[in-house]
Write a protein that holds these residues in place. Structure first.
Motif, PDB file in Angstrom:
ATOM      1  N   TRP A 140       5.750   5.600  13.427  1.00 35.91           N
ATOM      2  CA  TRP A 140       6.102   5.223  14.587  1.00 35.91           C
ATOM      3  C   TRP A 140       7.496   4.172  14.479  1.00 35.91           C
ATOM      4  O   TRP A 140       7.274   3.312  15.364  1.00 35.91           O
ATOM      5  CB  TRP A 140       5.101   4.820  15.406  1.00 35.91           C
ATOM      6  N   GLY A 141       8.035   4.390  13.393  1.00 30.37           N
ATOM      7  CA  GLY A 141       9.255   3.089  13.563  1.00 30.37           C
ATOM      8  C   GLY A 141       8.880   1.852  12.858  1.00 30.37           C
ATOM      9  O   GLY A 141       9.610   0.906  12.781  1.00 30.37           O
ATOM     10  N   ARG A 142       7.634   1.562  12.299  1.00 33.37           N
ATOM     11  CA  ARG A 142       7.233   0.517  11.797  1.00 33.37           C
ATOM     12  C   ARG A 142       6.379   0.562  10.457  1.00 33.37           C
ATOM     13  O   ARG A 142       5.776   1.591  10.388  1.00 33.37           O
ATOM     14  CB  ARG A 142       6.586  -0.545  12.548  1.00 33.37           C
ATOM     15  N   TRP A 143       6.588  -0.391   9.678  1.00 31.23           N
ATOM     16  CA  TRP A 143       5.776  -0.358   8.304  1.00 31.23           C
ATOM     17  C   TRP A 143       4.314  -0.854   8.472  1.00 31.23           C
ATOM     18  O   TRP A 143       4.196  -1.839   9.194  1.00 31.23           O
ATOM     19  CB  TRP A 143       6.367  -1.288   7.215  1.00 31.23           C
ATOM     20  N   ILE A 144       3.328  -0.089   8.120  1.00 27.40           N
ATOM     21  CA  ILE A 144       1.950  -0.497   8.247  1.00 27.40           C
ATOM     22  C   ILE A 144       1.324  -0.440   6.832  1.00 27.40           C
ATOM     23  O   ILE A 144       1.760   0.059   5.836  1.00 27.40           O
ATOM     24  CB  ILE A 144       1.001   0.326   9.049  1.00 27.40           C
ATOM     25  N   VAL A 145       0.241  -1.101   6.555  1.00 29.96           N
ATOM     26  CA  VAL A 145      -0.501  -1.132   5.357  1.00 29.96           C
ATOM     27  C   VAL A 145      -1.454  -0.086   5.449  1.00 29.96           C
ATOM     28  O   VAL A 145      -2.346  -0.030   6.513  1.00 29.96           O
ATOM     29  CB  VAL A 145      -1.286  -2.624   5.309  1.00 29.96           C
ATOM     30  N   ILE A 146      -1.439   0.911   4.642  1.00 28.39           N
ATOM     31  CA  ILE A 146      -2.321   1.994   4.559  1.00 28.39           C
ATOM     32  C   ILE A 146      -3.464   1.657   3.480  1.00 28.39           C
ATOM     33  O   ILE A 146      -4.689   2.253   3.394  1.00 28.39           O
ATOM     34  CB  ILE A 146      -1.699   3.314   4.145  1.00 28.39           C
ATOM     35  N   GLU A 147      -3.307   0.607   2.658  1.00 28.65           N
ATOM     36  CA  GLU A 147      -4.417   0.268   1.496  1.00 28.65           C
ATOM     37  C   GLU A 147      -3.731  -0.839   1.192  1.00 28.65           C
ATOM     38  O   GLU A 147      -2.497  -1.180   0.845  1.00 28.65           O
ATOM     39  CB  GLU A 147      -4.739   1.569   0.754  1.00 28.65           C
ATOM     40  N   TYR A 148      -4.686  -1.785   0.428  1.00 29.84           N
ATOM     41  CA  TYR A 148      -4.321  -2.666  -0.714  1.00 29.84           C
ATOM     42  C   TYR A 148      -5.088  -2.843  -1.655  1.00 29.84           C
ATOM     43  O   TYR A 148      -6.408  -2.499  -1.586  1.00 29.84           O
ATOM     44  CB  TYR A 148      -4.053  -4.040   0.320  1.00 29.84           C
ATOM     45  N   GLU A 149      -4.896  -3.402  -2.625  1.00 30.26           N
ATOM     46  CA  GLU A 149      -5.819  -3.775  -3.926  1.00 30.26           C
ATOM     47  C   GLU A 149      -5.416  -5.468  -4.057  1.00 30.26           C
ATOM     48  O   GLU A 149      -4.651  -5.789  -3.909  1.00 30.26           O
ATOM     49  CB  GLU A 149      -5.169  -3.160  -5.060  1.00 30.26           C
ATOM     50  N   VAL A 150      -6.727  -6.005  -4.515  1.00 33.25           N
ATOM     51  CA  VAL A 150      -6.564  -7.144  -4.730  1.00 33.25           C
ATOM     52  C   VAL A 150      -6.755  -7.700  -5.834  1.00 33.25           C
ATOM     53  O   VAL A 150      -7.881  -7.192  -6.638  1.00 33.25           O
ATOM     54  CB  VAL A 150      -7.454  -8.269  -3.671  1.00 33.25           C
ATOM     55  N   PHE A 151      -6.091  -8.387  -6.856  1.00 35.88           N
ATOM     56  CA  PHE A 151      -6.467  -9.046  -8.232  1.00 35.88           C
ATOM     57  C   PHE A 151      -6.205 -10.729  -8.152  1.00 35.88           C
ATOM     58  O   PHE A 151      -5.460 -11.127  -7.535  1.00 35.88           O
ATOM     59  CB  PHE A 151      -5.220  -8.390  -8.914  1.00 35.88           C
ATOM     60  N   ASP A 152      -6.979 -10.956  -9.233  1.00 39.90           N
ATOM     61  CA  ASP A 152      -6.955 -12.269  -9.569  1.00 39.90           C
ATOM     62  C   ASP A 152      -5.703 -12.503 -10.157  1.00 39.90           C
ATOM     63  O   ASP A 152      -4.982 -11.823 -11.028  1.00 39.90           O
ATOM     64  CB  ASP A 152      -7.828 -12.804 -10.616  1.00 39.90           C
ATOM     65  N   ARG A 153      -4.923 -13.889  -9.984  1.00 43.96           N
ATOM     66  CA  ARG A 153      -3.689 -13.813 -10.366  1.00 43.96           C
ATOM     67  C   ARG A 153      -3.497 -13.883 -11.907  1.00 43.96           C
ATOM     68  O   ARG A 153      -2.540 -13.430 -12.379  1.00 43.96           O
ATOM     69  CB  ARG A 153      -3.062 -15.156  -9.968  1.00 43.96           C
ATOM     70  N   LYS A 154      -4.492 -14.316 -12.539  1.00 44.87           N
ATOM     71  CA  LYS A 154      -4.427 -14.265 -14.322  1.00 44.87           C
ATOM     72  C   LYS A 154      -4.635 -13.005 -14.668  1.00 44.87           C
ATOM     73  O   LYS A 154      -4.328 -12.768 -15.930  1.00 44.87           O
ATOM     74  CB  LYS A 154      -5.691 -15.157 -14.613  1.00 44.87           C
ATOM     75  N   ASP A 155      -5.214 -12.051 -13.985  1.00 45.20           N
ATOM     76  CA  ASP A 155      -5.354 -10.441 -14.324  1.00 45.20           C
ATOM     77  C   ASP A 155      -3.984  -9.738 -14.494  1.00 45.20           C
ATOM     78  O   ASP A 155      -3.203 -10.020 -13.778  1.00 45.20           O
ATOM     79  CB  ASP A 155      -6.338  -9.854 -13.368  1.00 45.20           C
ATOM     80  N   LYS A 156      -4.023  -8.751 -15.519  1.00 42.20           N
ATOM     81  CA  LYS A 156      -3.021  -7.903 -15.594  1.00 42.20           C
ATOM     82  C   LYS A 156      -3.087  -6.723 -14.658  1.00 42.20           C
ATOM     83  O   LYS A 156      -4.219  -6.225 -14.610  1.00 42.20           O
ATOM     84  CB  LYS A 156      -2.904  -7.497 -16.876  1.00 42.20           C
ATOM     85  N   MET A 157      -2.087  -6.526 -13.716  1.00 44.36           N
ATOM     86  CA  MET A 157      -2.397  -5.450 -12.663  1.00 44.36           C
ATOM     87  C   MET A 157      -2.182  -4.043 -13.611  1.00 44.36           C
ATOM     88  O   MET A 157      -1.199  -3.788 -14.408  1.00 44.36           O
ATOM     89  CB  MET A 157      -1.332  -5.315 -11.662  1.00 44.36           C
ATOM     90  N   PRO A 158      -3.073  -3.043 -13.139  1.00 40.55           N
ATOM     91  CA  PRO A 158      -2.867  -1.831 -13.793  1.00 40.55           C
ATOM     92  C   PRO A 158      -1.792  -1.198 -12.891  1.00 40.55           C
ATOM     93  O   PRO A 158      -1.385  -1.415 -11.916  1.00 40.55           O
ATOM     94  CB  PRO A 158      -4.330  -0.959 -13.561  1.00 40.55           C
ATOM     95  N   PRO A 159      -1.114  -0.142 -13.609  1.00 41.08           N
ATOM     96  CA  PRO A 159      -0.119   0.767 -12.836  1.00 41.08           C
ATOM     97  C   PRO A 159      -0.558   1.337 -11.601  1.00 41.08           C
ATOM     98  O   PRO A 159      -1.730   1.464 -11.333  1.00 41.08           O
ATOM     99  CB  PRO A 159       0.199   1.955 -13.672  1.00 41.08           C
ATOM    100  N   ALA A 160       0.217   1.379 -10.434  1.00 41.86           N
ATOM    101  CA  ALA A 160      -0.160   1.869  -9.276  1.00 41.86           C
ATOM    102  C   ALA A 160      -0.433   3.351  -9.264  1.00 41.86           C
ATOM    103  O   ALA A 160       0.379   4.059 -10.092  1.00 41.86           O
ATOM    104  CB  ALA A 160       1.026   1.513  -8.124  1.00 41.86           C
TER     105      ALA A 160
END
Length: 168
Positions: A140-160
């Motif tokens: 509808w012409g705007r960006w929305i969050v469809i999902e999110y993942e939360v990580f501890d800042r110290k952790d290495k993020m896995p690939p999306a």
């Protein structure tokens, strides 16, 4: 060729594929949506689930439901989660196509559980230093969050996981 401009989003896909897409404008729109998402979610928790602003909240319906279920569970336990965003630094925004993007944001929050009726502190301030990967969709012409993942800042993020974003 006519189908490009008569199909919903066809013009944007054409501009995206030919290098004429306005990436800067879209990146700024994504930044604004993430800022609105964070501010609105804090408001929902701080008020114990007041749904004012729900229609402008840039999130998919299941995320909204998940948040309000969590707030309701806290209420039933006699507490409220007061949250305050300290800072938010966008690390990366990757536009996959004109309707899909991924943003990685380093966020610092302060959380405090409070008694639901008296608002007296039950936990003291707890620092929550995290990195959030937002999966975004333009609807509808705007960006929305469809999902999110939360990580501890110290952790290495896995690939999306691209299926996380493409399935929507």
């Amino acid at each position: 060729f006519l189908a490009l401009f008569t199909t919903p989003g066809g013009k944007d896909y054409f501009l995206f594929r030919t290098g004429k897409y306005d990436f800067e404008n879209e990146i700024n729109s994504i930044r604004r949506s993430i800022k609105l998402f964070s501010g609105t979610i804090a408001g929902f928790y701080d008020t114990g689930g007041d749904s004012e602003g729900l229609n402008m909240f840039p999130a998919e319906k299941l995320i909204k439901r998940r948040i309000f279920m969590d707030i309701d569970n806290n209420k039933n336990a006699g507490k409220i989660l007061a949250i305050d965003r300290d800072r938010s630094d966008v690390r990366e925004i990757r536009i996959i196509d004109p309707t899909h993007a991924i943003a990685v944001v380093d966020e610092s929050w302060f959380n405090q559980y409070q008694d639901y009726k008296t608002r007296k502190s039950l936990s003291g301030n707890i620092a929550n230093i995290i990195t959030v990967r937002y999966f975004m969709k333009k609807l509808w012409g705007r960006w929305i969050v469809i999902e999110y993942e939360v990580f501890d800042r110290k952790d290495k993020m896995p690939p999306a996981h691209m299926e996380m974003i493409i399935r929507w």
